[in-house]
Design an enzyme around this catalytic site. Structure first.
Site, PDB file in Angstrom:
ATOM      1  N   GLU B  53       0.805  -1.222   0.000  1.00 24.50           N
ATOM      2  CA  GLU B  53       0.000   0.000   0.000  1.00 24.50           C
ATOM      3  C   GLU B  53       0.836   1.270   0.000  1.00 24.50           C
ATOM      4  OE1 GLU B  53      -0.550  -2.623   1.906  1.00 24.50           O
ATOM      5  OE2 GLU B  53      -2.661  -3.202   1.780  1.00 24.50           O
ATOM      6  N   PHE B 115     -11.348  -7.291  13.730  1.00 25.89           N
ATOM      7  CA  PHE B 115     -10.291  -7.773  12.849  1.00 25.89           C
ATOM      8  C   PHE B 115      -9.960  -6.714  11.796  1.00 25.89           C
ATOM      9  CE2 PHE B 115      -8.999 -10.059   8.926  1.00 25.89           C
ATOM     10  CZ  PHE B 115      -7.745 -10.445   9.375  1.00 25.89           C
ATOM     11  N   GLN B 116      -8.691  -6.450  11.638  1.00 27.11           N
ATOM     12  CA  GLN B 116      -8.180  -5.430  10.719  1.00 27.11           C
ATOM     13  C   GLN B 116      -8.794  -4.055  10.973  1.00 27.11           C
ATOM     14  OE1 GLN B 116      -8.182  -6.987   6.611  1.00 27.11           O
ATOM     15  NE2 GLN B 116      -6.118  -7.728   7.013  1.00 27.11           N
ATOM     16  N   LYS B 165     -17.460  -0.692   5.933  1.00 25.18           N
ATOM     17  CA  LYS B 165     -17.958  -1.645   4.941  1.00 25.18           C
ATOM     18  C   LYS B 165     -19.482  -1.600   4.809  1.00 25.18           C
ATOM     19  CE  LYS B 165     -17.118  -6.368   3.384  1.00 25.18           C
ATOM     20  NZ  LYS B 165     -16.532  -7.680   3.713  1.00 25.18           N
ATOM     21  N   MET B 483      24.556   8.080   1.465  1.00 24.69           N
ATOM     22  CA  MET B 483      24.487   9.348   2.190  1.00 24.69           C
ATOM     23  C   MET B 483      24.772   9.119   3.675  1.00 24.69           C
ATOM     24  SD  MET B 483      24.284  12.489   1.527  1.00 24.69           S
ATOM     25  CE  MET B 483      23.335  13.083   0.125  1.00 24.69           C
TER      26      MET B 483
END
Lengths: 168, 592
Positions: B53, B115-116, B165, B483
């Site tokens: 993501e 959940f999630q 949802k 760097m």
């Protein structure tokens, strides 16, 4: 670089939507600004607008930053620096619980009278005083009560409004 | 389904289309399945499946920066949203317009540790311009349109819209974009004319002026770059760009001094230090640019044009603050300049240019050429030459290679250069290249990369292969986090703590394993051939350009130092440079 610390009272009109207070507080903590006091309540139920009063301190540059950063938040309608914009009233309310008997109890009542604090609850061994005034006046009263059996304090933080006919 | 009613998922798709979105970058999951189902049932809106993501947001950033449009992202709840956080912060820091849709557990489960579940609006509040949780399907269309408006208006930025949802399943009414107006958010785009007039007077009377312009010019749109170029040429003054602003002024122009700042050119930094009038257009006095604040351009009057009032007087106190959109302000400046028939002091200007040419004569980007060892600068010089005739877009990761790219690749126009400036996100370049290539399928898109940065989002090779995107990943492989190693060498006694890239994969085989093409160059004689192959192959290519392991990026202004304390590289024979570690003040050591 200027280093003089100034104290400012800032009024903010915001949409009363979920998370708006978190945005304001997150801004202060995330950018390391001070909050000396913060009050918030809805002031227009129809338009769903809340008014936040923030007392903060910092250099002139920081104060300007705070106002600009607040103004940049999407749900913020208006930001006004009451300290800069002229005469205004600041008030804070406190509930002060003092426990004790005998002389100390009588003394607390006498002092409350001088400070125009109201008794809103009394038992044989305690008082709850309600007092409204400037933050400094509350500090003074609470300081005296500390020596007379202070057990609990609840303060609202500063509410403020400009003098005269103009609105925010 | 009842008439004129759509499900939340359908409202999302319709709103995206009505907002002109043709591509969305995303990754499915339980809490966005209804939206993915609605996507499946239509063909107008293209979905690009990334492999992480974070990359979805960077790809959308690449798309947005190379097109000027709003980038769109779709991810699921919980880990989908938390993975997107780095991309969102990156977009916030660089002012890139993004709308990121996140799935959320159903409203009745919010706060239940479902959940999630993650508190997405809570987590993303400080890393978005604004965010929303939509609890009522009838607010969904309005929120979508408002989100796009907020993302692209004023100073652009990322917006998160969190959609539970059950709201995606619920039926509601759709409202088209035209009927949605934000209650209060109206950023100021037109400047206060009296301030512009004052600015024009100051500009016209300058003896040692400089234009210092940034990403705000790019964000304002191509017209702002045209107007900037026009105005700078009208005045005859020098112009320098920030890292974010490269391309706003044509790099080939004599009036262009290159990039300024920590790894900017000698002439740009000394001109900033010595100027008497600084004209900042759309830049924000970032610490990479200013160096030591108390010694920053001490003798100049400063004009600052910015669309965000909070950028003004944040780090540097300015004399003429102008709030407004760069294109509007430049238009006004040009108009007033013409109307008042301004003509700069040519004698003073001639002297100023003579001074600048002397600085430019130091040739600060010079490096010691070696053979057969490939210097990273040489590889980029060859890339510059070999891509000259191509329609090229460049993205980068973060580190030495990024600074060399900024120094050695010239940009003649805006929207050609995609790099993570403010946040400095390693792993930005490959997904950004994918987003750019999606927007410009026939152009040459090169991600100038380092081996360490590349590995932070290398899974996106699979995305490039899946969609047949011919992105080129040019890894300047020095087997170090270059760097980090440079700072350790200069500031920490060459103690290379954890900065060696141990156990690197074989990048040629890696490319092949993904189904792309791998190429390698290990000596100077191979560079042109490998780069030409890279350019010609119409497939994803990884080039393992094995470069000098110990090369450092110069010029460099170490932390806590002023512009005139700039360090030059070993190729500079003037011999007045000090080693950074020896002279870096203690307060400078704590700076990053």
């Amino acid at each position: 670089m200027e280093t003089t610390i100034e104290k400012h009272t800032i009024s903010v009109l915001v949409d009363n939507e979920p998370g708006v207070l978190a945005r304001v507080i997150g801004l202060f903590s995330g950018r390391g600004y001070n909050i000396e006091s913060l009050t918030v309540a809805e002031v227009d139920a129809e338009q769903k607008v809340s008014r936040i009063t923030i007392v903060t301190s910092g250099t002139r540059m920081i104060i300007e930053q705070i106002k600009n950063q607040l103004d940049r938040l999407v749900p913020v309608h208006r930001v006004r620096d009451l300290t800069d914009e002229g005469p205004h009233i600041e008030r804070e309310l406190a509930l002060i619980k003092v426990a004790g008997t005998g002389d100390r109890r009588i003394e607390s009542l006498r002092i409350a009278d001088i400070f125009k604090a109201r008794v809103v609850d009394a038992t044989l061994s305690s008082f709850v005083f309600e007092m409204t005034g400037s933050a400094a006046e509350l500090d003074d009263f609470i300081g005296l009560m500390r020596q007379l059996g202070l057990v609990d304090v609840s303060r609202t933080g500063v509410a403020a409004i400009s003098k005269g006919a103009a609105s925010l | 389904m009842s008439e004129n009613k759509l499900t939340g998922a359908e409202i999302v798709i319709k709103a995206l289309k009505d907002q002109g979105v043709d591509v969305i970058f995303g990754y499915p999951g339980g809490a966005v399945l209804p939206i993915y189902d609605a996507l499946f049932k239509q063909n107008d809106l293209r979905h690009i499946l990334v492999r992480h993501e974070q990359a979805a947001v960077h790809a959308a950033e690449g798309y947005a920066r190379s097109t000027g449009k709003v980038g769109a992202v779709l991810v699921t709840s919980g880990p989908g949203a938390t993975n997107a956080v780095t991309g969102l912060t990156d977009a916030l820091m660089d002012s890139i317009p993004i709308v990121c849709l996140t799935g959320q557990v159903p409203t009745h489960l919010i706060g239940n540790d479902a959940f999630q579940e993650a508190d997405t609006t809570g987590i993303t509040r400080p890393c978005t311009k604004h965010n929303y949780l939509v609890k009522d399907v009838n607010n969904l269309a309005r929120t979508m349109h408002e989100g796009f408006y907020v993302a692209r208006s004023g100073r652009p930025g990322p917006v998160v819209i969190d959609i539970p949802k059950d709201v995606q399943f619920a039926e509601g009414t759709y409202v088209p974009p035209g009927e949605v107006k934000h209650k209060t958010y109206r950023p100021q785009v037109k400047p206060d004319l009296s301030l512009v007039e004052q600015a024009v007077e100051l500009i016209a009377n300058a003896k040692r002026p400089i234009f210092y312009t940034g990403g705000g010019v790019i964000n304002s749109g191509p017209m702002a770059s045209k107007l900037l170029t026009q105005f700078v040429r009208m005045t005859g003054y020098p112009c320098t760009n920030t890292l974010m602003g490269l391309g706003a002024y044509p790099a080939s122009d004599r009036q262009f001094l290159g990039m300024l700042g920590m790894h900017g050119t000698y002439e740009a930094n000394l001109a900033m230090h010595g100027c008497d009038v600084m004209i900042n257009i759309g830049a924000r006095f970032d610490d990479r640019v200013t160096g030591k604040l108390s010694a920053f351009s001490p003798d100049s009057k400063k004009i600052h044009v910015d669309i965000d009032p909070s950028s003004i007087n944040k780090n540097v106190r300015v004399d003429i603050p102008i709030v407004g959109d760069c294109a509007h302000v430049l238009e006004d400046m040009i108009r007033i300049w013409k109307a008042r028939q301004k003509r700069p002091d040519q004698v003073a200007l001639k002297q100023w240019w003579a001074q600048i040419e002397e600085w430019r004569g130091r040739d600060c980007l010079r490096y010691v050429k070696t053979d057969p060892i490939i210097k990273p600068q040489y590889a980029l010089e060859r890339l510059r030459e070999l891509t000259r005739k191509h329609d090229t877009y460049i993205t980068t990761e973060v580190g030495q290679h990024q600074m060399w790219a900024a120094q050695f690749i010239p940009f003649e126009e805006p929207n050609r250069w995609m790099t993570s400036g403010g946040l400095g996100t390693m792993g930005y370049g490959l997904p950004a290249a994918i987003g750019t290539q999606i927007a410009h399928p026939d152009s040459l898109v090169v991600d100038i990369s380092g081996e360490a940065s590349f590995m932070m989002n290398m899974q996106e090779m699979a995305t490039a292969v899946q969609y047949n995107l011919p992105v080129k990943i040019l890894i300047l492989n020095n087997q170090y986090m270059g760097m980090v190693r440079q700072w350790q060498e200069l500031l920490h006694g060459s103690r290379y703590s954890q900065s060696y890239s141990e156990a690197l994969p074989d990048f040629v085989k890696l490319a092949e394993a993904f189904g792309g093409v791998g190429l390698r160059a290990t000596k100077v004689s191979e560079v042109d051939d490998v780069l030409n192959q890279m350019i010609d192959i119409r497939r994803p290519v990884i080039v393992d350009m094995c470069v000098d392991q110990k090369e450092n990026c110069f010029p460099m202004i170490p932390g806590g130092r002023a512009h005139n304390e700039i360090l030059l590289g070993p190729a500079d024979q003037m011999g007045e440079e000090t080693r950074a570690g020896e002279a870096t003040p203690e307060e400078g050591m704590v700076l990053v």
